[in-house]
Design a protein around this motif. Structure first.
Motif, PDB file in Angstrom:
ATOM      1  N   SER A 314       0.861  -1.191   0.000  1.00 33.27           N
ATOM      2  CA  SER A 314       0.000   0.000   0.000  1.00 33.27           C
ATOM      3  C   SER A 314       0.895   1.238   0.000  1.00 33.27           C
ATOM      4  O   SER A 314       1.087   1.900   1.022  1.00 33.27           O
ATOM      5  CB  SER A 314      -0.905  -0.005   1.246  1.00 33.27           C
ATOM      6  OG  SER A 314      -1.710   1.157   1.257  1.00 33.27           O
ATOM      7  N   VAL A 315       1.458   1.526  -1.160  1.00 32.13           N
ATOM      8  CA  VAL A 315       2.446   2.598  -1.289  1.00 32.13           C
ATOM      9  C   VAL A 315       2.202   3.368  -2.589  1.00 32.13           C
ATOM     10  O   VAL A 315       1.755   2.786  -3.588  1.00 32.13           O
ATOM     11  CB  VAL A 315       3.885   2.007  -1.241  1.00 32.13           C
ATOM     12  CG1 VAL A 315       4.078   0.961  -2.320  1.00 32.13           C
ATOM     13  CG2 VAL A 315       4.938   3.101  -1.380  1.00 32.13           C
ATOM     14  N   ALA A 316       2.455   4.671  -2.555  1.00 34.89           N
ATOM     15  CA  ALA A 316       2.241   5.526  -3.732  1.00 34.89           C
ATOM     16  C   ALA A 316       3.403   6.490  -3.892  1.00 34.89           C
ATOM     17  O   ALA A 316       4.170   6.721  -2.953  1.00 34.89           O
ATOM     18  CB  ALA A 316       0.930   6.298  -3.583  1.00 34.89           C
ATOM     19  N   ALA A 317       3.531   7.053  -5.091  1.00 35.84           N
ATOM     20  CA  ALA A 317       4.554   8.080  -5.355  1.00 35.84           C
ATOM     21  C   ALA A 317       3.918   9.219  -6.127  1.00 35.84           C
ATOM     22  O   ALA A 317       3.191   8.988  -7.104  1.00 35.84           O
ATOM     23  CB  ALA A 317       5.718   7.493  -6.140  1.00 35.84           C
ATOM     24  N   ILE A 318       4.164  10.440  -5.666  1.00 35.62           N
ATOM     25  CA  ILE A 318       3.646  11.643  -6.324  1.00 35.62           C
ATOM     26  C   ILE A 318       4.835  12.559  -6.608  1.00 35.62           C
ATOM     27  O   ILE A 318       5.619  12.843  -5.705  1.00 35.62           O
ATOM     28  CB  ILE A 318       2.632  12.368  -5.419  1.00 35.62           C
ATOM     29  CG1 ILE A 318       1.414  11.459  -5.178  1.00 35.62           C
ATOM     30  CG2 ILE A 318       2.193  13.694  -6.034  1.00 35.62           C
ATOM     31  CD1 ILE A 318       0.495  11.934  -4.078  1.00 35.62           C
ATOM     32  N   LEU A 343       1.129   5.720  -9.169  1.00 36.74           N
ATOM     33  CA  LEU A 343       2.041   6.797  -9.561  1.00 36.74           C
ATOM     34  C   LEU A 343       1.235   7.967 -10.091  1.00 36.74           C
ATOM     35  O   LEU A 343       0.318   7.788 -10.898  1.00 36.74           O
ATOM     36  CB  LEU A 343       3.002   6.305 -10.650  1.00 36.74           C
ATOM     37  CG  LEU A 343       3.800   5.027 -10.361  1.00 36.74           C
ATOM     38  CD1 LEU A 343       4.471   4.528 -11.639  1.00 36.74           C
ATOM     39  CD2 LEU A 343       4.838   5.292  -9.288  1.00 36.74           C
ATOM     40  N   GLU A 344       1.561   9.166  -9.668  1.00 36.99           N
ATOM     41  CA  GLU A 344       0.832  10.343 -10.142  1.00 36.99           C
ATOM     42  C   GLU A 344       1.741  11.560 -10.128  1.00 36.99           C
ATOM     43  O   GLU A 344       2.580  11.711  -9.240  1.00 36.99           O
ATOM     44  CB  GLU A 344      -0.400  10.594  -9.269  1.00 36.99           C
ATOM     45  CG  GLU A 344      -1.285  11.737  -9.731  1.00 36.99           C
ATOM     46  CD  GLU A 344      -1.731  11.612 -11.182  1.00 36.99           C
ATOM     47  OE1 GLU A 344      -1.265  12.425 -12.010  1.00 36.99           O
ATOM     48  OE2 GLU A 344      -2.522  10.697 -11.500  1.00 36.99           O
ATOM     49  N   GLY A 345       1.574  12.417 -11.133  1.00 38.87           N
ATOM     50  CA  GLY A 345       2.400  13.615 -11.208  1.00 38.87           C
ATOM     51  C   GLY A 345       1.604  14.904 -11.279  1.00 38.87           C
ATOM     52  O   GLY A 345       2.159  15.983 -11.180  1.00 38.87           O
ATOM     53  N   ARG A 346       0.284  14.782 -11.463  1.00 39.72           N
ATOM     54  CA  ARG A 346      -0.555  15.988 -11.545  1.00 39.72           C
ATOM     55  C   ARG A 346      -0.976  16.350 -10.124  1.00 39.72           C
ATOM     56  O   ARG A 346      -2.113  16.119  -9.715  1.00 39.72           O
ATOM     57  CB  ARG A 346      -1.739  15.707 -12.466  1.00 39.72           C
ATOM     58  CG  ARG A 346      -1.304  15.444 -13.899  1.00 39.72           C
ATOM     59  CD  ARG A 346      -2.366  14.804 -14.742  1.00 39.72           C
ATOM     60  NE  ARG A 346      -2.670  13.434 -14.312  1.00 39.72           N
ATOM     61  CZ  ARG A 346      -3.581  12.657 -14.887  1.00 39.72           C
ATOM     62  NH1 ARG A 346      -4.271  13.116 -15.909  1.00 39.72           N
ATOM     63  NH2 ARG A 346      -3.804  11.430 -14.449  1.00 39.72           N
ATOM     64  N   GLN A 347      -0.021  16.917  -9.394  1.00 35.19           N
ATOM     65  CA  GLN A 347      -0.167  17.068  -7.943  1.00 35.19           C
ATOM     66  C   GLN A 347      -1.239  18.053  -7.512  1.00 35.19           C
ATOM     67  O   GLN A 347      -1.715  18.019  -6.386  1.00 35.19           O
ATOM     68  CB  GLN A 347       1.175  17.473  -7.333  1.00 35.19           C
ATOM     69  CG  GLN A 347       1.811  18.669  -8.007  1.00 35.19           C
ATOM     70  CD  GLN A 347       3.051  19.170  -7.300  1.00 35.19           C
ATOM     71  OE1 GLN A 347       3.250  18.923  -6.130  1.00 35.19           O
ATOM     72  NE2 GLN A 347       3.906  19.883  -8.019  1.00 35.19           N
ATOM     73  N   THR A 348      -1.661  18.943  -8.422  1.00 36.81           N
ATOM     74  CA  THR A 348      -2.664  19.943  -8.030  1.00 36.81           C
ATOM     75  C   THR A 348      -4.096  19.458  -8.233  1.00 36.81           C
ATOM     76  O   THR A 348      -5.045  20.195  -7.978  1.00 36.81           O
ATOM     77  CB  THR A 348      -2.466  21.246  -8.824  1.00 36.81           C
ATOM     78  OG1 THR A 348      -2.493  20.942 -10.232  1.00 36.81           O
ATOM     79  CG2 THR A 348      -1.142  21.906  -8.478  1.00 36.81           C
ATOM     80  N   GLY A 349      -4.269  18.212  -8.716  1.00 39.56           N
ATOM     81  CA  GLY A 349      -5.615  17.655  -8.838  1.00 39.56           C
ATOM     82  C   GLY A 349      -6.160  17.558 -10.244  1.00 39.56           C
ATOM     83  O   GLY A 349      -7.289  17.135 -10.443  1.00 39.56           O
ATOM     84  N   MET A 350      -5.382  17.948 -11.251  1.00 39.02           N
ATOM     85  CA  MET A 350      -5.862  17.839 -12.623  1.00 39.02           C
ATOM     86  C   MET A 350      -6.032  16.376 -13.013  1.00 39.02           C
ATOM     87  O   MET A 350      -5.244  15.525 -12.606  1.00 39.02           O
ATOM     88  CB  MET A 350      -4.888  18.512 -13.592  1.00 39.02           C
ATOM     89  CG  MET A 350      -5.085  20.002 -13.700  1.00 39.02           C
ATOM     90  SD  MET A 350      -4.306  20.694 -15.170  1.00 39.02           S
ATOM     91  CE  MET A 350      -2.598  20.585 -14.736  1.00 39.02           C
ATOM     92  N   ALA A 351      -7.063  16.103 -13.809  1.00 42.86           N
ATOM     93  CA  ALA A 351      -7.291  14.741 -14.295  1.00 42.86           C
ATOM     94  C   ALA A 351      -7.729  14.820 -15.756  1.00 42.86           C
ATOM     95  O   ALA A 351      -8.688  15.504 -16.081  1.00 42.86           O
ATOM     96  CB  ALA A 351      -8.362  14.055 -13.459  1.00 42.86           C
ATOM     97  N   TYR A 352      -7.006  14.161 -16.629  1.00 43.66           N
ATOM     98  CA  TYR A 352      -7.374  14.119 -18.039  1.00 43.66           C
ATOM     99  C   TYR A 352      -6.836  12.816 -18.616  1.00 43.66           C
ATOM    100  O   TYR A 352      -5.924  12.200 -18.062  1.00 43.66           O
ATOM    101  CB  TYR A 352      -6.832  15.318 -18.811  1.00 43.66           C
ATOM    102  CG  TYR A 352      -5.398  15.689 -18.493  1.00 43.66           C
ATOM    103  CD1 TYR A 352      -4.331  15.077 -19.159  1.00 43.66           C
ATOM    104  CD2 TYR A 352      -5.103  16.655 -17.527  1.00 43.66           C
ATOM    105  CE1 TYR A 352      -3.022  15.409 -18.864  1.00 43.66           C
ATOM    106  CE2 TYR A 352      -3.798  16.993 -17.228  1.00 43.66           C
ATOM    107  CZ  TYR A 352      -2.759  16.372 -17.902  1.00 43.66           C
ATOM    108  OH  TYR A 352      -1.461  16.692 -17.602  1.00 43.66           O
ATOM    109  N   ASP A 353      -7.392  12.390 -19.718  1.00 37.41           N
ATOM    110  CA  ASP A 353      -7.033  11.103 -20.302  1.00 37.41           C
ATOM    111  C   ASP A 353      -5.625  11.149 -20.875  1.00 37.41           C
ATOM    112  O   ASP A 353      -5.301  12.015 -21.689  1.00 37.41           O
ATOM    113  CB  ASP A 353      -8.031  10.745 -21.408  1.00 37.41           C
ATOM    114  CG  ASP A 353      -7.925   9.288 -21.830  1.00 37.41           C
ATOM    115  OD1 ASP A 353      -6.816   8.867 -22.226  1.00 37.41           O
ATOM    116  OD2 ASP A 353      -8.933   8.571 -21.754  1.00 37.41           O
ATOM    117  N   THR A 354      -4.781  10.207 -20.434  1.00 39.03           N
ATOM    118  CA  THR A 354      -3.395  10.165 -20.912  1.00 39.03           C
ATOM    119  C   THR A 354      -3.105   8.872 -21.687  1.00 39.03           C
ATOM    120  O   THR A 354      -1.949   8.508 -21.870  1.00 39.03           O
ATOM    121  CB  THR A 354      -2.409  10.275 -19.728  1.00 39.03           C
ATOM    122  OG1 THR A 354      -2.638   9.177 -18.834  1.00 39.03           O
ATOM    123  CG2 THR A 354      -2.609  11.574 -18.980  1.00 39.03           C
TER     124      THR A 354
END
Length: 682
Positions: A314-318, A343-354
């Protein structure tokens, strides 16, 4: 010789050597093509021709029996050009003698000393003495803001700064007043020059009239170690040179790269470097009883390993905006070995299809934007989000392009037809926009961060509606769909898989027990109250304040790294200085930690890491522009919501390095918030 359009190519002789020159070239350009060095002060390749310094004199036949300014004279067929005759030599000596009549000759205390065009050309083309015996002219200093230091007595009125302000920056605040000997270069009412590109006039100034205020009296150029690297203050990937002495970077200067930044750099790129020695993390910390306490590497690793053991996958990386691909890959491999892909890099909360990288890339390319003839901006303040892309749009407008925009009205430095701030406009564009795009040979849509969440699908629909992807007459493929990213790490992160379907909300929903924050300072940390937070970064900013364990990393100036800019161009930078104290390269921290956690990563050197990274993502194996296959996902094509504001609220304070920089803080206070600073008497 006849070229494709039927026009003849001029043939000229330069000092007896016959060469062909492009149609429309000047005599100065013809001489340079022939390998001759022509001195100049006012002429600059990227600015309009002024022809007012007269240093570039040559002799031309047929023509009047006198030297002529080569920068403003068109090259014509059967011209004979002479650059070394006694007439030319005497004329250049005379011009230099006039230039030095009023120059203060204060080279020992001038910051331009050692890299001054006037010094160099006085040595090469001057007389060695002056016949002038009158008093020298003196000019009062002008105030141009926190970036530009002025000593206007040195000014030779080449007007490079004036032309840059008008033609490139688009903020026409610099101009000339007076005539003849009383002519002076100044800003309007002697106020600060409010442009995010103002520092470029320092490079353009051929004398010491405009120098860098933060760098004043710091060093001489021959004292400095020069390192070629990549800027991380935005996603443009500006090619820069870091000049350092000892363990401190003293200045950043742009390098010429016509495909990316030409030879310009933003003020943030140039002057945030004084933040590299302030608020630095130089040893590990562990939170005990609510307070961060200094610790050793072994203690910090042991604490993380203890939590990692109980976390059981149960581990994540931002990741944040400044991180290099090597660090992202090492973190990805560590999480993979622990059984996680959070894994996530859109740290301010943006979400769009990649799912399609082409659908989130600047496909036209930065240089290609100059060719567009119809442009629609959707939710982007290009002037702040990608200043050097904005200068390309200005060039396109000069060639006749029309620009439309959806979003709150702001000054982009050029004429824009604002359509409103409702994303629903993407589905019902006005007739004027449709007609402009219908008739356009190279149409272009640019989507910014303010529109990605609610308008990504609707903007992609425009790619079909207006045939943004098309074959050009010269055989090239034109792709007019573009997305503007603001973080230097964003494209590299997306290529490495740092993107959940629902963005950071998916990471929060998974409630990971252990979270690695890789230089992520802009995250909403309250959403991770129940997680054990490990911050790996270089500044004691927001991320370090909320962490349970802090591991000191290296900034972009202190490590060799790979970054991918907003157009998908893979670029590598080199280490200029070493990180302070116990701080280490971020990927080496993760490699050492993996051993303690029982998940040893399979690389020991950066070369081995890059080889593994290239196997995982082949596009990252080599430098250069990467072409992503155009296969956009089928998304909801309804634009939803109003764009109330743009993501960047303060251009000068967008990341931890900027917030630690006294120069950036002053720029923000003075240029954006109207604070006044008293000038010390000199």
């Amino acid at each position: 010789m006849i070229v494709e359009d039927g026009s003849a190519v001029p043939k000229v002789k330069v000092d007896g050597v016959e060469i062909e020159v492009p149609q429309g070239a000047t005599v100065l350009q013809a001489c340079e093509l022939a390998g001759k060095e022509i001195p100049r002060f006012c002429y600059h390749e990227r600015l309009s021709i002024a022809g007012n310094c007269r240093m570039c004199l040559v002799e031309v036949k047929p023509g009047p029996p006198k030297p002529q300014a080569s920068c403003a004279l068109p090259a014509a067929d059967n011209q004979e050009i002479f650059t070394t005759t006694p007439m030319v030599k005497a004329a250049r000596e005379g011009v230099m003698e006039f230039l030095l009549i009023n120059h203060p000759l204060d080279c020992p205390i001038c910051d331009q000393g050692g890299e001054c065009d006037l010094q160099d050309q006085a040595m090469a083309y001057g007389r060695g003495h002056s016949r002038f015996e009158e008093n020298k002219r003196a000019v009062t200093e002008k105030y141009m803001g926190p970036i530009i230091k002025t000593v206007m007595t040195r000014c030779i009125q080449c007007t490079r700064c004036v032309r840059f302000a008008e033609e490139v920056a688009g903020i026409e605040d610099i101009g000339a007043i007076g005539r003849g000997e009383d002519m002076q270069i100044t800003t309007y009412l002697e106020r600060a020059y409010k442009s995010e590109l103002s520092g470029n006039v320092i490079d353009l100034c051929p004398v010491g009239a405009l120098t860098s205020r933060p760098y004043a009296f710091e060093a001489r150029p021959w004292e400095l170690t020069k390192t070629l690297t990549i800027d991380v203050m935005d996603a443009v990937g500006t090619n820069i040179r870091l000049d350092s002495r000892g363990r401190q970077v003293l200045r950043a200067l742009p390098r010429v790269n016509d495909d990316v930044n030409e030879e310009w750099a933003t003020d943030k790129t140039r002057h945030a470097v004084d933040g590299l020695v302030r608020r630095r993390l130089d040893q590990p910390y562990i939170r005990k009883d609510g307070k961060l306490v200094a610790a050793t590497w072994d203690e910090a690793f042991a604490k993380i390993a203890e939590v990692g053991k109980s976390a059981a996958g149960s581990v994540a990386a931002i990741h944040g905006d400044l991180v290099d691909c090597e660090t992202l890959f090492a973190a990805k491999m560590l999480l993979k070995s622990m059984g996680s892909s959070l894994l996530e890099g859109r740290q301010t909360g943006m979400a769009y299809d990649t799912s399609s990288l082409a659908a989130v890339n600047f496909n036209t390319t930065i240089a290609g934007a100059e060719e567009a003839d119809a442009i629609l901006l959707v939710g982007t303040d290009l002037r702040w989000e990608a200043s050097l892309v904005n200068t390309r749009i200005r060039k396109a407008i000069k060639k006749g392009a029309k620009v439309f925009a959806i979003g709150p009205e702001t000054d982009l430095t050029y004429k824009v037809e604002w359509l409103g701030d409702d994303l629903a406009l993407l589905g019902k564009l006005p007739k004027a926009v449709k007609d402009a795009f219908k008739d356009a040979a190279r149409p272009m849509v640019i989507v910014g961060g303010a529109a990605l969440k609610g308008g990504h699908g609707a903007a992609l629909k425009l790619a079909k509606t207006f045939k943004l992807v098309r074959a050009l007459e010269d055989g090239r493929v034109w792709n007019g769909f573009n997305v503007v990213h603001m973080g230097a790490a964003r494209m590299g992160g997306l290529m490495l898989g740092y993107a959940q379907k629902g963005g950071i909300a998916d990471v929060i929903a998974a409630a990971p027990k252990l979270v690695f924050f890789l230089g992520a300072d802009e995250t909403d940390f309250s959403a991770f109250d129940k997680s054990f937070k490990v911050f790996i970064g270089h500044h004691g900013d927001r991320g370090a304040h909320h962490a349970d364990v802090v591991l000191p990393g290296a900034s972009y100036a202190e490590k060799s790294g790979t970054w991918v800019n907003l157009e998908g161009r893979v670029q590598r930078g080199e280490r200029a200085v070493f990180p302070p104290g116990d701080a280490r390269d971020d990927w080496t921290i993760l490699r050492a930690l993996s051993e303690v956690m029982g998940h040893t990563l399979p690389f020991d050197t950066i070369e081995e890491l890059r080889a593994d990274m290239g196997d995982d993502v082949p596009a990252l194996a080599t430098e250069g522009l990467k072409a992503f296959e155009w296969n956009p996902p089928a998304l909801d094509d309804k634009g939803e919501g109003r764009i109330e504001s743009y993501p960047i609220k303060d251009f000068y304070l967008t990341n931890a390095i900027c917030r630690a920089s006294p120069t950036m803080q002053r720029c923000s206070a003075e240029l954006l918030h109207g604070e006044e600073f008293a000038e010390a008497a000199e």
